[in-house]
Motif scaffolding. Structure first.
Motif, mmCIF file in Angstrom:
data_model
loop_
_atom_site.group_PDB
_atom_site.id
_atom_site.type_symbol
_atom_site.label_atom_id
_atom_site.label_comp_id
_atom_site.label_asym_id
_atom_site.label_seq_id
_atom_site.Cartn_x
_atom_site.Cartn_y
_atom_site.Cartn_z
ATOM 1 N N ASP A 123 7.883 2.327 4.288
ATOM 2 C CA ASP A 123 6.474 2.362 3.979
ATOM 3 C C ASP A 123 5.565 1.397 4.938
ATOM 4 N N VAL A 124 6.518 0.262 5.263
ATOM 5 C CA VAL A 124 5.568 -0.832 5.951
ATOM 6 C C VAL A 124 6.060 -1.047 7.317
ATOM 7 N N SER A 158 -5.125 7.364 0.932
ATOM 8 C CA SER A 158 -4.369 8.336 1.470
ATOM 9 C C SER A 158 -4.099 9.203 0.315
ATOM 10 N N ASP A 183 -4.994 -2.981 3.657
ATOM 11 C CA ASP A 183 -4.543 -2.836 5.153
ATOM 12 C C ASP A 183 -3.543 -3.730 5.610
ATOM 13 N N VAL A 213 0.434 -2.719 -0.278
ATOM 14 C CA VAL A 213 0.393 -2.149 1.235
ATOM 15 C C VAL A 213 1.118 -1.064 1.388
ATOM 16 N N ALA A 214 2.418 -0.963 0.684
ATOM 17 C CA ALA A 214 3.117 -0.012 0.867
ATOM 18 C C ALA A 214 2.472 1.347 0.467
ATOM 19 N N PRO A 232 0.493 -0.773 6.450
ATOM 20 C CA PRO A 232 1.109 0.242 6.070
ATOM 21 C C PRO A 232 1.813 0.998 7.184
ATOM 22 N N GLY A 238 -0.423 2.102 0.970
ATOM 23 C CA GLY A 238 -1.394 2.458 2.081
ATOM 24 C C GLY A 238 -2.713 2.161 1.663
ATOM 25 N N ASN A 286 -0.705 2.043 9.560
ATOM 26 C CA ASN A 286 -1.574 1.088 10.142
ATOM 27 C C ASN A 286 -2.929 1.487 10.627
#
Lengths: 343, 274, 236
Positions: free
Chosen positions: C183-184, B111, C168, C162-163, C99, C165, C102
């Motif tokens: 964020d999650v 991202s 996965d 994960v936060a 994330p 992004g 997702n």
């Protein structure tokens, strides 16, 4: 035969460099005080300096033309440039240095400059004179059409200088290449070049043979540059058709030149005689003073008396028992003076 | 006072040497040489060392190939904003490694700024060995760039100028004059950069993650082993020191003419008769 | 009269007990960040991966109390006599986090085995890592381990990857979701696939009265309330 044509108009730090030169198969020396722009001229010809305006051409080949937008890079100009500090490549030995410009003539050049025995040495191991020879050989290896020498003798000690000067003069005569050399020493210029141009603050004040410059300096600058004593004063017509110059330093002197108003009175050291008493002759200028310094130069002696520098033979100096602090009379003929514009 | 001064100088040197040498010596005192070799037999350690060497070498090749011409250009051109560019190139030096890791994510992550473009090319960088290489490049290149810049800047300008008047075009000037003369400085910067890259941790663990066999470099493996098996960590650490030292030595033994040439590149071409 | 004197004596004794004057240092697993400090506002709380903290204590770090997210980190410390007998005080649940966007469309533990899913777990020996692997085993989804892209030394590392992004999915404690709420997304894991999570409290030798007080509070009603409020399941 190709003539190097040069016209320059370029701003430098505190003045504008502005001159025109034509150079055939001869050596021309540009002399002047440091910072006068002499080296800039060499760099411009070599292509290391881009002129604001001007044209540099060798015969039919235009190297630079600000109007036509031509600016050949240095590697495409047929020049050989010998730098003041020689700029020898420290990481290469002598042979490789010389070969950098072209490999065909290396052995021939090493022989000619008598440096063949140094072929494997590094520049760091060489003496000043040896380095100079390597630099020359290297510049010539490229078989250049124009030779440029930047203060070729300045990096040498006094003794080596004399020897190298002679060798260099011989070399230049042999090569017969259009050569432009730059120096701050008039004597070097006189010894090496057929024509000498005095350049001050970016402009050529006078261009001619060395003898010409000595006999008829165009102004005070040229006069003092060629080694003359220059006394400032105000001129007015005097007796016997002579011009009387009221010297700023006091007293007056007479000259056979005609002038009026502010002038510089130029007289060469070797035209100044020394004696214990005044000569009796109205056509001779004299100045009484004390010897303030004595410098031996081989079998000549440079003596400073007041504002004048005189050059006499060592024998004469001995005969007069000259020593610092001794009273002496310096004299010079009215005919030996030149009145030149100043300021 | 004059008697005391040399003693104080000597004492200062002693303290410095002791302080810097002690931790390294201590590692080797605690690890029997047999253990070092045994560690090499451990798959995890071998993998970690191989990953470290592979990524460091690739990163280093990139740094040299891109950094050398970049530094050369920077050294020879002055342009508006040059100082800003130089500062930017030095920025990673003052960036905490974790922040560097975040930055790498922000730029090259899925991202991130270039995420879309990279995905379109089928490239997903985070958690790959390529990511390790990138992280190493990011933190190590300033060390090389700075040295290279200084090395190129300290070349007497009359030398490349002379080369050009002798008929050498810009490429030949770079290859035959600038590069050989700058080699000493380039070598020193290269050593520093490589060492920094080999020990890189913070940005790597953030951006590339830590997976044994793929992205777990030696420093990361030491960190993972630190808690449960201190001896493994110690042995791996000692191995890393040996490898680093060997590389340092190899670089120093590059023919001495490269260093003597840069030593003689003082401000002017030599003119002893002045 | 005698009772007053006895009380005064006890207070005096309590006042000049040796370690009481020093501030209490609590080493707590990162997942306990919301709770550890609440029980003794004056205490200094050091958060970290349980494995990491145990190593520090082993190396001589000055800690009064150690709150570990599993029994394993305590094993070595117990063997070396560095801690007193630990007491269980809480449990937790595992969840899957993804994330917020997702992009990989993960919402069930089975999705973790899907090819191309980037999974982040705790490393070996780190409680959250061991629990996650246990959970996957229980679900018969050991294949998911092929999707692991990074093994973190601390549950916070899993959350942050994960936060951001970049990963996965990750498996973390339910209590970790609140902090990364924006964020999650989190998805529950079935009871059948939940490992037995046990948080242990141990006093680091030599003990201190402050340490004992802390642990008592933790096990008592105040502690249980605080744990519940933070999403833990108090256990005795």
């Amino acid at each position: 035969m190709d003539t190097l044509e040069l016209s320059v108009d370029h701003p430098l730090r505190s003045f504008r460099l502005s001159l025109e030169l034509q150079l055939g198969r001869e050596t021309l020396a540009l002399v002047g005080p440091s910072g006068a722009g002499k080296s800039s001229v060499l760099r411009a010809i070599a292509g290391l300096l881009r002129l604001e305006r001007g044209k540099i051409a060798l015969g039919a080949a235009t190297w630079f033309d600000s109007v036509a937008g031509v600016d050949l890079p240095p590697e495409r100009r047929s020049v050989g440039l010998v730098f003041q500090e020689y700029a020898l490549f420290p990481h290469l030995d002598v042979r490789r240095n010389v070969a950098f410009g072209g490999r065909e003539r290396v052995d021939e050049l090493l022989e000619r400059f008598q440096i063949a025995h140094l072929a494997g040495a590094r520049p760091g191991e060489l003496s000043g004179g040896e380095r100079q020879r390597v630099a020359l050989a290297r510049a010539l290896a490229r078989d250049p059409a124009v030779l440029l020498l930047d203060e070729p003798l300045s990096a040498l000690d006094a003794h080596t200088r004399g020897v190298v000067r002679g060798e260099l003069a011989e070399l230049l005569a042999e090569l017969r290449l259009p050569t432009l050399l730059v120096t701050h020493d008039f004597e070097d210029a006189a010894a090496l070049a057929e024509r000498v141009g005095v350049i001050v603050d970016g402009s050529i004040l006078q261009l001619g043979g060395a003898a010409e410059l000595l006999a008829a300096p165009a102004d005070g600058f040229v006069a003092s540059f060629t080694g003359a004593n220059l006394l400032h004063g105000t001129a007015r017509p005097g007796a016997d058709g002579l011009t009387e110059v009221l010297l700023d330093a006091g007293g007056s002197a007479f000259s056979t030149d005609r002038a009026e108003g502010r002038v510089g009175l130029a007289v060469y050291p070797w035209e100044v005689g020394l004696a214990r008493t005044e000569p009796v002759d109205s056509a001779v200028n004299h100045l009484r003073g004390e010897v303030s310094s004595l410098v031996m130069l081989g079998n000549r002696v440079r003596v400073r008396v007041g504002p004048l520098t005189a050059e006499v033979t060592a024998a004469s100096a001995e005969r007069l028992a000259l020593a610092e602090g001794e009273p002496v009379v310096a004299s010079f003929k009215a005919t030996a003076t030149r009145l030149v514009p100043i300021g | 006072m004059s008697r005391v001064f040399p003693v104080l100088l000597g004492a200062a040197l002693l303290v410095a040497v002791a302080f810097l040498a002690l931790p390294v010596i201590a590692i080797f005192l605690r690890v029997p040489p047999g253990d070092l070799l045994a560690q090499l037999g451990e798959e995890r350690s071998r993998e970690a060392l191989l990953i470290s060497l592979k990524t460091s070498l690739i990163a280093h090749a990139v740094i040299l190939l891109v950094g050398t011409p970049a530094a050369y250009l920077l050294a020879n051109r002055s342009f508006r904003g040059r100082r800003l560019v130089v500062s930017l190139l030095e920025l990673p030096l003052v960036l905490p490694p974790a922040v560097a890791g975040l930055g790498l994510f922000a730029a090259f992550g899925r991202s991130g700024l270039l995420g879309g473009e990279l995905s379109a090319l089928g490239l997903e960088l985070p958690f790959t060995q390529a990511a390790v290489v990138l992280a190493i490049c990011f933190v190590a290149s300033p060390f090389y760039l700075r040295s290279a810049l200084t090395a190129f800047e300290s070349i007497d300008p009359s030398l490349p100028a002379a080369a050009r008047t002798l008929g050498a075009g810009p490429v030949r000037v770079f290859a035959r004059v600038a590069l050989p003369l700058a080699l000493g400085g380039l070598g020193a910067g290269s050593t520093l950069a490589f060492a920094r890259g080999l020990g890189e941790f913070g940005a790597t663990i953030m951006f590339a993650g830590s997976l044994p066999g793929r992205t777990q470099t030696a420093p990361l493996a030491i960190y993972a082993a630190f808690d449960d098996d201190f001896d493994v960590a110690l042995a791996l650490g000692a191995l890393l020191v040996v490898v680093s030292a060997a590389l340092l030595l190899a670089v120093k033994l590059v023919p001495s003419w490269t260093r003597s040439s840069s030593a003689s590149t003082t401000l002017f071409a030599p003119s002893a008769s002045r | 009269m005698i009772r007053l004197a006895a009380l005064a004596a006890m207070l005096a004794l309590a006042a000049c007990g040796g370690n009481d004057d020093q501030e209490l240092v609590v080493f707590a697993a990162s997942s306990l960040s919301g709770v550890a400090g609440k029980l003794d506002p004056g205490a200094e709380v050091a958060l970290g991966g349980s494995k990491d903290l145990a190593a520090q204590i082993r190396d001589g770090a000055e800690a009064g109390v150690f709150l570990s997210a599993s029994a394993k980190p305590l094993k070595e410390l117990r063997a070396k006599g560095l801690v007193t007998t630990p007491a269980v005080f809480a449990s937790n649940r595992l969840v899957i986090i993804v994330p917020a966007k997702n992009a990989a469309q993960v919402n069930h533990i089975v999705d973790l085995t899907r090819a191309g899913v980037k999974l982040v777990l705790g490393a070996e020996g780190v409680p959250i890592g061991d629990y996650a692997r246990e959970s996957l085993e229980l679900a018969g989804l050991g294949a998911a381990l092929d999707n692991v892209v990074s093994l973190e030394e601390d549950v916070k590392g899993v959350v942050s990857k994960v936060a951001l992004g970049e990963a996965d999915a990750g498996i973390v404690y339910a209590t970790d979701v609140a902090a990364a709420r924006d964020d999650v997304l989190s998805y529950p894991i079935s009871d059948y696939f939940q490992p037995q999570i046990r948080y242990y409290a141990a006093i680091v030798s030599p003990g201190s009265a402050a340490a004992e007080r802390y642990v008592d509070k933790l096990l008592g009603p105040e502690g249980r309330a605080a744990l519940r409020a933070a999403g833990f399941i108090p256990v005795s």
